[in-house]
Design an enzyme around this catalytic site. Sequence first.
Site, PDB file in Angstrom:
ATOM      1  N   VAL A 146      48.185  42.035  54.046  1.00  9.49           N
ATOM      2  CA  VAL A 146      49.257  41.296  54.833  1.00  9.49           C
ATOM      3  C   VAL A 146      50.725  42.283  54.529  1.00  9.49           C
ATOM      4  CG1 VAL A 146      50.720  39.583  55.337  1.00  9.49           C
ATOM      5  CG2 VAL A 146      48.306  39.165  55.016  1.00  9.49           C
ATOM      6  N   ARG A 205      53.287  35.343  51.434  1.00 12.36           N
ATOM      7  CA  ARG A 205      53.599  33.979  51.084  1.00 12.36           C
ATOM      8  C   ARG A 205      53.892  33.139  52.167  1.00 12.36           C
ATOM      9  NH1 ARG A 205      55.124  38.061  47.673  1.00 12.36           N
ATOM     10  NH2 ARG A 205      57.138  38.300  48.943  1.00 12.36           N
ATOM     11  N   ASN A 226      46.513  41.979  39.651  1.00 13.43           N
ATOM     12  CA  ASN A 226      47.035  41.377  40.553  1.00 13.43           C
ATOM     13  C   ASN A 226      47.011  39.787  40.423  1.00 13.43           C
ATOM     14  OD1 ASN A 226      48.128  40.727  43.195  1.00 13.43           O
ATOM     15  ND2 ASN A 226      46.908  42.099  44.409  1.00 13.43           N
ATOM     16  N   VAL A 227      47.681  39.280  39.580  1.00  8.06           N
ATOM     17  CA  VAL A 227      47.530  37.860  39.088  1.00  8.06           C
ATOM     18  C   VAL A 227      47.993  37.060  40.368  1.00  8.06           C
ATOM     19  CG1 VAL A 227      47.690  38.289  36.583  1.00  8.06           C
ATOM     20  CG2 VAL A 227      49.892  38.169  38.129  1.00  8.06           C
ATOM     21  N   ASN A 228      48.856  37.380  41.310  1.00 11.32           N
ATOM     22  CA  ASN A 228      49.408  36.429  42.206  1.00 11.32           C
ATOM     23  C   ASN A 228      48.199  36.323  42.960  1.00 11.32           C
ATOM     24  OD1 ASN A 228      51.853  36.073  41.516  1.00 11.32           O
ATOM     25  ND2 ASN A 228      52.656  37.886  42.525  1.00 11.32           N
ATOM     26  N   TYR A 263      43.491  33.189  45.382  1.00 10.49           N
ATOM     27  CA  TYR A 263      41.953  32.846  45.546  1.00 10.49           C
ATOM     28  C   TYR A 263      41.437  31.804  44.715  1.00 10.49           C
ATOM     29  CZ  TYR A 263      42.224  37.832  47.514  1.00 10.49           C
ATOM     30  OH  TYR A 263      42.470  38.892  48.208  1.00 10.49           O
TER      31      TYR A 263
END
Length: 236
Positions: A164, A170, A201-203, A208
Amino acid sequence: MAAAAPPPPPTPAPSAPTGLPDSDSTPVGHPLFSRIRLATPLDVPNIQKLIHQMAIFEKLTHLFTATESDLASTLFKSPPFHSFTIFLLEVSSRPFEKDSNLHSQNFTPIERIINLDHSLIDPEAETFRNGINGDAVVAGFVLFFPNYSTFLGKPGFYVEDLFVRECYRRKGLGKMLLSAVASQAVNMGYGRVEWVVLDWNVNAIKFYEEMGANVLPEWRICRITGPALEAYRDAI
């Protein structure tokens, strides 16, 4: 003297419009109209630009070589869901025009309204404007294809790419894309949907996991490509 007659009951307020089919709420504030549809060969230029932006985000531009010609010659060669399939995410500040060309026996576009507190500024709106569908702007995509689980004895979908564009993150649009793939898998009787995520990519990992996905740290990707792939051509 007779008592005054009671006042008539208040007239019920008219029901608020429900917005688009399956929308969660009435458009208020700054509505963002979103739609997921099957991509077509006409979408290849925007798909190529999205993939390039994804390579930048993932710090992998040194691996990016795909041209519009490459994509046009390899995608859309099989019916949707039988091979490589792309759901395209489009957004608009106005309701989408009805287009019967977007409907098929394979998939009906999914439309939702997202109510934003503030108007959204897309600095690349003109770059990603979809001229074939009114003033819709392409905001993201997901590419997936069938695989098979011998343990389940069922096919599934493998998500190769989910992306995205930055100004639309977000806001629930990534979840909307992944949910569309999951819904299609359930409708087809498939057993699972799986994908990989970069460990830094912790976000994304948190996102997930909040969706109920299991992140499997014990698995590693094995890949043969380029010269190594060529070297194995005659290894039999």
